[in-house]
Design a protein around this motif. Sequence first.
Motif, PDB file in Angstrom:
ATOM      1  N   LYS A  45       0.475  12.105  23.080  1.00 50.27           N
ATOM      2  CA  LYS A  45       0.749  12.731  24.356  1.00 50.27           C
ATOM      3  C   LYS A  45      -0.460  12.670  25.287  1.00 50.27           C
ATOM      4  O   LYS A  45      -1.542  13.141  24.949  1.00 50.27           O
ATOM      5  N   GLY A  52       5.768  16.743  33.439  1.00 51.48           N
ATOM      6  CA  GLY A  52       6.581  15.558  33.730  1.00 51.48           C
ATOM      7  C   GLY A  52       6.065  14.304  33.058  1.00 51.48           C
ATOM      8  O   GLY A  52       6.358  13.195  33.487  1.00 51.48           O
ATOM      9  N   ARG A  53       5.274  14.480  32.000  1.00 50.32           N
ATOM     10  CA  ARG A  53       4.725  13.297  31.326  1.00 50.32           C
ATOM     11  C   ARG A  53       5.805  12.550  30.568  1.00 50.32           C
ATOM     12  O   ARG A  53       5.788  11.336  30.475  1.00 50.32           O
ATOM     13  N   GLY A  54       6.747  13.342  30.015  1.00 46.88           N
ATOM     14  CA  GLY A  54       7.814  12.747  29.212  1.00 46.88           C
ATOM     15  C   GLY A  54       8.510  11.618  29.959  1.00 46.88           C
ATOM     16  O   GLY A  54       8.709  10.534  29.428  1.00 46.88           O
ATOM     17  N   LEU A  94       8.100  16.061  15.536  1.00 51.93           N
ATOM     18  CA  LEU A  94       9.011  17.086  15.036  1.00 51.93           C
ATOM     19  C   LEU A  94      10.438  16.562  15.007  1.00 51.93           C
ATOM     20  O   LEU A  94      10.806  15.711  15.811  1.00 51.93           O
ATOM     21  N   GLU A  99      16.003  22.397  22.196  1.00 56.02           N
ATOM     22  CA  GLU A  99      14.860  22.554  23.094  1.00 56.02           C
ATOM     23  C   GLU A  99      15.134  23.730  24.011  1.00 56.02           C
ATOM     24  O   GLU A  99      16.137  23.761  24.720  1.00 56.02           O
ATOM     25  N   ASN A 191       7.413  24.763  27.059  1.00 50.09           N
ATOM     26  CA  ASN A 191       8.587  23.968  27.428  1.00 50.09           C
ATOM     27  C   ASN A 191       8.439  22.531  26.959  1.00 50.09           C
ATOM     28  O   ASN A 191       7.706  21.772  27.558  1.00 50.09           O
ATOM     29  N   PRO A 192       9.080  22.164  25.901  1.00 51.77           N
ATOM     30  CA  PRO A 192      10.076  22.952  25.191  1.00 51.77           C
ATOM     31  C   PRO A 192       9.496  23.788  24.052  1.00 51.77           C
ATOM     32  O   PRO A 192       8.538  23.413  23.410  1.00 51.77           O
ATOM     33  N   ASP A 205       5.190  22.020  23.559  1.00 51.41           N
ATOM     34  CA  ASP A 205       4.337  21.780  24.725  1.00 51.41           C
ATOM     35  C   ASP A 205       3.796  23.148  25.125  1.00 51.41           C
ATOM     36  O   ASP A 205       4.379  24.180  24.753  1.00 51.41           O
TER      37      ASP A 205
HETATM   38  P1  GDP Z   1       6.138  17.044  29.649  1.00 51.98           P
HETATM   39  O1  GDP Z   1       7.218  16.066  30.003  1.00 51.98           O
HETATM   40  O2  GDP Z   1       4.847  16.729  30.323  1.00 51.98           O
HETATM   41  O3  GDP Z   1       6.552  18.465  29.858  1.00 51.98           O
HETATM   42  O4  GDP Z   1       5.845  16.829  28.080  1.00 51.98           O
HETATM   43  P2  GDP Z   1       6.473  17.542  26.803  1.00 51.98           P
HETATM   44  O5  GDP Z   1       5.394  17.816  25.852  1.00 51.98           O
HETATM   45  O6  GDP Z   1       7.319  18.708  27.184  1.00 51.98           O
HETATM   46  O7  GDP Z   1       7.374  16.425  26.166  1.00 51.98           O
HETATM   47  C1  GDP Z   1       8.515  15.910  26.841  1.00 51.98           C
HETATM   48  C2  GDP Z   1       9.662  15.697  25.880  1.00 51.98           C
HETATM   49  O8  GDP Z   1       9.270  14.850  24.822  1.00 51.98           O
HETATM   50  C3  GDP Z   1      10.139  16.972  25.186  1.00 51.98           C
HETATM   51  O9  GDP Z   1      11.030  17.692  25.976  1.00 51.98           O
HETATM   52  C4  GDP Z   1      10.780  16.424  23.944  1.00 51.98           C
HETATM   53  O10 GDP Z   1      12.113  16.031  24.215  1.00 51.98           O
HETATM   54  C5  GDP Z   1       9.974  15.180  23.649  1.00 51.98           C
HETATM   55  N1  GDP Z   1       9.029  15.471  22.558  1.00 51.98           N
HETATM   56  C6  GDP Z   1       7.780  15.951  22.636  1.00 51.98           C
HETATM   57  N2  GDP Z   1       7.238  16.115  21.409  1.00 51.98           N
HETATM   58  C7  GDP Z   1       8.185  15.743  20.532  1.00 51.98           C
HETATM   59  C8  GDP Z   1       8.260  15.672  19.099  1.00 51.98           C
HETATM   60  O11 GDP Z   1       7.337  16.007  18.378  1.00 51.98           O
HETATM   61  N3  GDP Z   1       9.416  15.210  18.576  1.00 51.98           N
HETATM   62  C9  GDP Z   1      10.470  14.821  19.331  1.00 51.98           C
HETATM   63  N4  GDP Z   1      11.579  14.371  18.755  1.00 51.98           N
HETATM   64  N5  GDP Z   1      10.446  14.871  20.664  1.00 51.98           N
HETATM   65  C10 GDP Z   1       9.327  15.317  21.263  1.00 51.98           C
END
Ligand code: GDP
Length: 398
Positions: A45, A52-54, A94, A99, A191-192, A205
Amino acid sequence: MRLYEYEGKILAQKVGIPVPAGKMVDSPEKAREVAGEIKGEVVVKAQILLGGRGKAGGVRFASDPGEAEKVTREMLATRVRDRKVEKVLVEKKLEIVEEMYLGITIDEINKRMILLAGKTGGVEVEAIAQKPGAGFARALVDPFIGVPGFRAKELAKHLGATDKGLGALGNIVSRLYALVQKFDASVAEINPLVKTKDGSYLAADCRVEIDDDAIFRQKELESLGIFPREERGREPTELERKGAEIDRVDHRGVAGRVVEFDGDTALIIGGGGASLTVFDAILKYGGKPANYCEIGGNPTVRKLQLLTELILSKPGVKRLAVVTNVLSNTRVDLVARGVIKGMLNRGLDPRNFPVVFRVPGAWEDEGFRILDKYGIKYFDRTHTMDEAAQYICQMGRS
Ligand code: GDP
Ligand code: MN
C-alpha cells in the motif's frame, strides 16, 4: 497534522485495535524481506497523505516475496494521485468478507465528537453515504461520559455484529474513541473496518489527524516514531510558485498567496474569513473560482500588477473579481492602479473584460475615481460582498 496510514495503525495498535500484520518499508528489497516474514499473500500500500489509493493503483496485491519486491519497485517509481510514493506498507492480505466504515470526528455544529458507523464501507463510501437509507448511524459523544460499553455495542449491532462479534466490534468502537482522546485526534477513521473469513474484525485502513494545537503536548508520538512535520498537502502548482515569488519581490504587504483551482473566475480577495465568504458566495451564484488569492497590508502597485497578470494568464479565465471587506490598512487607489495595470499589460480592456471591484477602505475616493476613469463597475461599502459576487457571476454569461 495528518498521519500516514502506517502511523495511524501504530496508534490504533497502541490502543488495542487489531490491525493486519505488516511493516512500513522504503525499498523493494525490504518489501521482499517483510513479505518473507509475513508468508503468503501480501498487500502493498502506497503511503501518501491522501485517500482513494485503491482506485488509483496505490493498493496492490502480491502472492510471494519476489512479486512484493517488484510491485514495490513499481510503486516507488510512479506517482499515486499525483503524489510521489516514498514509503509503502507491506501487510498480510486479509480474506475480507465484509467492509464497513467507522469514524470519529468533530461535529462543529454540536461542538462534540461524533461517531459514524456504516454497514458498507470501502472505496465508494463517500458516494454511498450520500444516499438515503445508506445505513449510516451517527452518535454524538458526551465528553463527560465518553463512549459507554452499551453504546459501543449498539453501534456494533448496527454494523451487523452478533454474539461474540458484538464484543469484538464494540471494543473497536470504544478504542477508537480512546485513540482520539489519548492522542488529541480531530479525525480517526477506519475505512474499511473489515470482517475476515474467520470472523475477526480488523482495521484494514486507518486515517488519523492530530489537532495541530495539541502537538506540543503529544510527546508520546515521537517515541512511537511519529514526528511533527509541515503540512504540505499537494505540491504547489507552477502558478502558485510564481505567486509566491511575486509576494517575495517586495516585503511590503501581501499579494500572491495563490491557491489554484480549475474554474474560470479569477479572485483577488482580502484573506481571512472575509475571503472565504467571497469564495462561498462565488460558488453559491454558480461561479467557478480559478484561484484563491489574498491581498492585504498595503502591497505595492507593482506586486498587484504582477499578481493580476499572473492570475489572468491562466488559460480559460473569463472574469475577475476584486472583492474585500472594508480595508483599513490597504489603500484602495493602489489596489485599483495595480489591478488595472495588470489587465492592460495582458491586453485586456477593463471596459470589455468582465471585472468587478468591491474594495472599500482607505483612500477609496481616489480609488473610485480611477475605477470610474477605466469604466470599471464597483460596489461601495453600502453594498455587500455577496452582491459583488453575484454580479460577477452573471457577467460574461449569455
Ligand atoms: P484507500 O483507497 O486509500 O482508502 O485504501 P484502502 O486501504 O482503504 O484500500 C482500498 C481497498 O483495497 C479496500 O477497500 C479493500 O477493498 C482493498 N484492500 C485493502 N487491503 C486489503 C486486504 O488485505 N485484502 C483484501 N482482499 N483487500 C484489501
Ligand atoms: Mn480506505
